[in-house]
Motif scaffolding. Structure first.
Motif, PDB file in Angstrom:
ATOM      1  N   ARG A  14       0.816  -1.216   0.000  1.00  0.00           N
ATOM      2  CA  ARG A  14       0.000   0.000   0.000  1.00  0.00           C
ATOM      3  C   ARG A  14       0.853   1.270   0.000  1.00  0.00           C
ATOM      4  O   ARG A  14       0.329   2.370   0.098  1.00  0.00           O
ATOM      5  CB  ARG A  14      -0.921   0.014   1.211  1.00  0.00           C
ATOM      6  CG  ARG A  14      -1.922  -1.110   1.159  1.00  0.00           C
ATOM      7  CD  ARG A  14      -2.833  -1.061   2.354  1.00  0.00           C
ATOM      8  NE  ARG A  14      -3.709  -2.194   2.346  1.00  0.00           N
ATOM      9  CZ  ARG A  14      -5.013  -2.116   2.472  1.00  0.00           C
ATOM     10  NH1 ARG A  14      -5.589  -0.943   2.630  1.00  0.00           N
ATOM     11  NH2 ARG A  14      -5.742  -3.191   2.462  1.00  0.00           N
ATOM     12  N   HIS A  16       2.998   4.402  -1.239  1.00  0.00           N
ATOM     13  CA  HIS A  16       2.821   5.317  -2.373  1.00  0.00           C
ATOM     14  C   HIS A  16       4.178   5.714  -2.917  1.00  0.00           C
ATOM     15  O   HIS A  16       5.203   5.553  -2.279  1.00  0.00           O
ATOM     16  CB  HIS A  16       2.042   6.553  -1.932  1.00  0.00           C
ATOM     17  CG  HIS A  16       0.664   6.236  -1.431  1.00  0.00           C
ATOM     18  ND1 HIS A  16      -0.253   5.545  -2.168  1.00  0.00           N
ATOM     19  CD2 HIS A  16       0.066   6.508  -0.256  1.00  0.00           C
ATOM     20  CE1 HIS A  16      -1.372   5.406  -1.477  1.00  0.00           C
ATOM     21  NE2 HIS A  16      -1.200   5.974  -0.309  1.00  0.00           N
ATOM     22  N   GLU A  17       4.174   6.265  -4.095  1.00  0.00           N
ATOM     23  CA  GLU A  17       5.409   6.676  -4.761  1.00  0.00           C
ATOM     24  C   GLU A  17       6.086   7.876  -4.097  1.00  0.00           C
ATOM     25  O   GLU A  17       7.227   8.171  -4.382  1.00  0.00           O
ATOM     26  CB  GLU A  17       5.128   6.990  -6.235  1.00  0.00           C
ATOM     27  CG  GLU A  17       4.734   5.781  -7.042  1.00  0.00           C
ATOM     28  CD  GLU A  17       5.801   4.713  -7.064  1.00  0.00           C
ATOM     29  OE1 GLU A  17       6.992   5.044  -7.222  1.00  0.00           O
ATOM     30  OE2 GLU A  17       5.445   3.531  -6.913  1.00  0.00           O
ATOM     31  N   GLN A  18       5.397   8.605  -3.210  1.00  0.00           N
ATOM     32  CA  GLN A  18       5.993   9.764  -2.553  1.00  0.00           C
ATOM     33  C   GLN A  18       7.111   9.364  -1.589  1.00  0.00           C
ATOM     34  O   GLN A  18       7.840  10.203  -1.103  1.00  0.00           O
ATOM     35  CB  GLN A  18       4.937  10.572  -1.782  1.00  0.00           C
ATOM     36  CG  GLN A  18       3.929  11.260  -2.652  1.00  0.00           C
ATOM     37  CD  GLN A  18       2.729  10.366  -2.969  1.00  0.00           C
ATOM     38  OE1 GLN A  18       2.633   9.243  -2.505  1.00  0.00           O
ATOM     39  NE2 GLN A  18       1.827  10.871  -3.770  1.00  0.00           N
TER      40      GLN A  18
END
Length: 66
Positions: A14, A16-18
């Motif tokens: 889960r 995220h790419e951040q």
């Protein structure tokens, strides 16, 4: 302090790419470790297998949801 050599670090699916993620290593004898994926050089928090299992079960159950 536990020896974390040989730790296999895994990010949540889960994530995220951040890059705001934690990584978990559960392949260590008797312990599990958690670290910030952005700054792994800053070290890790080490828990017993029982402690991390209790924590993960609590998170998955939704009891920590706000």
């Amino acid at each position: 302090m536990s020896n974390l050599n040989g730790a296999v670090w895994r990010k949540s699916s889960r994530s995220h790419e951040q890059g705001q993620c934690v990584e978990l290593a559960q392949n260590l004898p008797g312990v599990a470790a958690v670290r910030d994926s952005k700054t792994p050089e800053q070290g890790a928090l080490v828990f017993t297998k029982a402690q991390i299992q209790t924590f993960l079960s609590t998170v998955k159950s939704g009891r920590l949801d706000l």
